[in-house]
Each structure stands twice: as structure tokens, then as C-alpha cells.
Design a protein around this motif. Sequence first.
Motif, PDB file in Angstrom:
ATOM      1  N   ALA A 136       0.778  -1.067  -0.033  1.00  0.00           N
ATOM      2  CA  ALA A 136       0.041  -0.050   0.128  1.00  0.00           C
ATOM      3  C   ALA A 136       0.821   1.326   0.031  1.00  0.00           C
ATOM      4  O   ALA A 136       0.610   2.141  -0.727  1.00  0.00           O
ATOM      5  CB  ALA A 136      -0.946  -0.098   1.287  1.00  0.00           C
ATOM      6  N   GLY A 137       1.943   1.252   0.596  1.00  0.00           N
ATOM      7  CA  GLY A 137       2.899   2.415   0.540  1.00  0.00           C
ATOM      8  C   GLY A 137       3.545   2.640  -0.423  1.00  0.00           C
ATOM      9  O   GLY A 137       3.730   3.949  -0.948  1.00  0.00           O
ATOM     10  N   ALA A 138       3.897   1.409  -1.065  1.00  0.00           N
ATOM     11  CA  ALA A 138       4.665   1.680  -2.356  1.00  0.00           C
ATOM     12  C   ALA A 138       4.041   2.201  -3.406  1.00  0.00           C
ATOM     13  O   ALA A 138       4.183   2.873  -4.145  1.00  0.00           O
ATOM     14  CB  ALA A 138       5.058   0.438  -2.595  1.00  0.00           C
ATOM     15  N   VAL A 139       2.435   1.831  -3.236  1.00  0.00           N
ATOM     16  CA  VAL A 139       1.578   2.185  -4.489  1.00  0.00           C
ATOM     17  C   VAL A 139       1.100   3.865  -4.286  1.00  0.00           C
ATOM     18  O   VAL A 139       1.077   4.409  -5.035  1.00  0.00           O
ATOM     19  CB  VAL A 139       0.316   1.285  -4.529  1.00  0.00           C
ATOM     20  CG1 VAL A 139      -0.619   1.728  -5.384  1.00  0.00           C
ATOM     21  CG2 VAL A 139       0.972  -0.169  -5.144  1.00  0.00           C
ATOM     22  N   LEU A 140       1.163   4.153  -2.841  1.00  0.00           N
ATOM     23  CA  LEU A 140       0.506   5.513  -2.658  1.00  0.00           C
ATOM     24  C   LEU A 140       1.737   6.401  -3.198  1.00  0.00           C
ATOM     25  O   LEU A 140       1.372   7.646  -3.462  1.00  0.00           O
ATOM     26  CB  LEU A 140       0.294   5.520  -1.231  1.00  0.00           C
ATOM     27  CG  LEU A 140      -0.083   6.857  -0.600  1.00  0.00           C
ATOM     28  CD1 LEU A 140      -1.498   6.975  -1.296  1.00  0.00           C
ATOM     29  CD2 LEU A 140      -0.254   6.787   0.868  1.00  0.00           C
ATOM     30  N   ARG A 141       2.893   6.053  -3.027  1.00  0.00           N
ATOM     31  CA  ARG A 141       4.062   7.080  -3.693  1.00  0.00           C
ATOM     32  C   ARG A 141       3.931   7.471  -4.775  1.00  0.00           C
ATOM     33  O   ARG A 141       3.837   8.683  -5.210  1.00  0.00           O
ATOM     34  CB  ARG A 141       5.350   6.535  -3.264  1.00  0.00           C
ATOM     35  CG  ARG A 141       5.840   6.517  -1.885  1.00  0.00           C
ATOM     36  CD  ARG A 141       7.349   6.159  -1.659  1.00  0.00           C
ATOM     37  NE  ARG A 141       7.476   4.707  -1.903  1.00  0.00           N
ATOM     38  CZ  ARG A 141       7.435   3.905  -0.817  1.00  0.00           C
ATOM     39  NH1 ARG A 141       7.011   4.099   0.337  1.00  0.00           N
ATOM     40  NH2 ARG A 141       7.576   2.333  -1.074  1.00  0.00           N
ATOM     41  N   PRO A 142       3.595   6.554  -6.020  1.00  0.00           N
ATOM     42  CA  PRO A 142       3.541   7.184  -7.263  1.00  0.00           C
ATOM     43  C   PRO A 142       2.178   7.912  -7.422  1.00  0.00           C
ATOM     44  O   PRO A 142       2.111   8.928  -8.248  1.00  0.00           O
ATOM     45  CB  PRO A 142       3.763   5.805  -8.154  1.00  0.00           C
ATOM     46  CG  PRO A 142       3.734   4.799  -7.370  1.00  0.00           C
ATOM     47  CD  PRO A 142       3.890   5.221  -5.854  1.00  0.00           C
ATOM     48  N   LEU A 143       1.342   7.404  -6.875  1.00  0.00           N
ATOM     49  CA  LEU A 143      -0.112   8.151  -7.119  1.00  0.00           C
ATOM     50  C   LEU A 143       0.184   9.430  -6.289  1.00  0.00           C
ATOM     51  O   LEU A 143      -0.568  10.802  -6.827  1.00  0.00           O
ATOM     52  CB  LEU A 143      -1.230   7.262  -5.968  1.00  0.00           C
ATOM     53  CG  LEU A 143      -1.368   6.189  -6.641  1.00  0.00           C
ATOM     54  CD1 LEU A 143      -2.584   5.241  -5.687  1.00  0.00           C
ATOM     55  CD2 LEU A 143      -2.402   6.159  -8.064  1.00  0.00           C
ATOM     56  N   ALA A 144       0.774   9.662  -5.315  1.00  0.00           N
ATOM     57  CA  ALA A 144       1.117  11.083  -4.601  1.00  0.00           C
ATOM     58  C   ALA A 144       2.090  11.893  -5.504  1.00  0.00           C
ATOM     59  O   ALA A 144       2.000  12.997  -5.632  1.00  0.00           O
ATOM     60  CB  ALA A 144       1.529  11.053  -3.316  1.00  0.00           C
TER      61      ALA A 144
END
Length: 176
Positions: free
Chosen positions: A134-142
Motif C-alpha cells: 500500500a505504501g509503495a503504491v501510494l508514492r507514485p499516486l502522490a
Amino acid sequence: GAEGKGFAPERKTTSHVATVDAGAPMMEAGLWYRPSYFPINGEKNWRQSCDREVGYVRNAVGVCDVSTLGKIDIQGPDAGVLLDLVYTNVFSTLKIGRVRYGLMLREAGYVMDDGTTARLSEHHFVTTTTTAAAGAVLRPLAFVPLVLLPALDFPLVLLTEHCAPYAAAGPTSATL
């Protein structure tokens, strides 16, 4: 010191007690503890249990606690545009009330994560990630609105700990 389990938290699903009471061996997935399979009387090994469970899903219905999956809430008029930019497939055309599988790649083209995205309304999506990502996916989204396209309008909220969904699969899942 940082020894043993005292250093890392143990995350348990809402069905954890029932799962342990049912005799399911637990496995670690990131910080989460989840069942590996559900043995019943007479089964001599894990393969028999897994084959039975697969049969349920293929022939009737199977239910799984998917609380461990990462969940990201994405809202706003540009939510579909963002998803189209970071996933290999298109989400902006997804119909309301539908779910689509998505694949996210790293900059070099290697698979980073996969999951599903549900469109709840015109400007509201919920994306799932693999358990530990979840954290790794949130990074490119942000990253996209902060650096690439600052004019995009959508808030991101990490929902992983805030909901406990269950997935139903199989030919009779709609009836269930």
C-alpha cells in the motif's frame, strides 16, 4: 533491543480469532497474519485442504477476508486521469459500480504491484494493492500531482486499517 516480535507490530484481521478457532495455520504476509488454508477432519495434508477450497470456488462459492489488502480511496474530478497515468490499463472508462484489474509498473517497466479498482461514483474510486504494497503504491499516486501534473485535483486517503472487506468468488457468489 530490536529482537523478536517486539520490534514489529503484528496486524490481525477482524476474522483472526474465528480463523484460529477453525484450526487454520497462520502465515505472515508483511506485518499481517492471515490463514494459509482451512483444514477439516480427515484431510491428511495441506494439499487436500487447498484442493477442496479451490473446488468450492470453481463449483459454488468461496469467501475470503481481504482486510490485509492495501486500500486507497481516490476522489475528485481527475481521479480517473490519475489512475490512467499510473496503471497499464484504463480506469477512466470504468462504469460506476464495476471493478477492473490493474497492473502498475515501475519506471523501468518491471511489475510493481497489481490489484483491483472499483468505481463507486463518477469521481470516486477505491484501489486495492497487494498486502505489503500500500505504501509503495501510494508514492507514485502522490508523485503525479506533486511533480508531474500539479493541476490535477484529487485527494488520496489510505483506508487499509479502516475497513474489513470480504471477497466472494465462484458461480454462486452473486446469490450469496
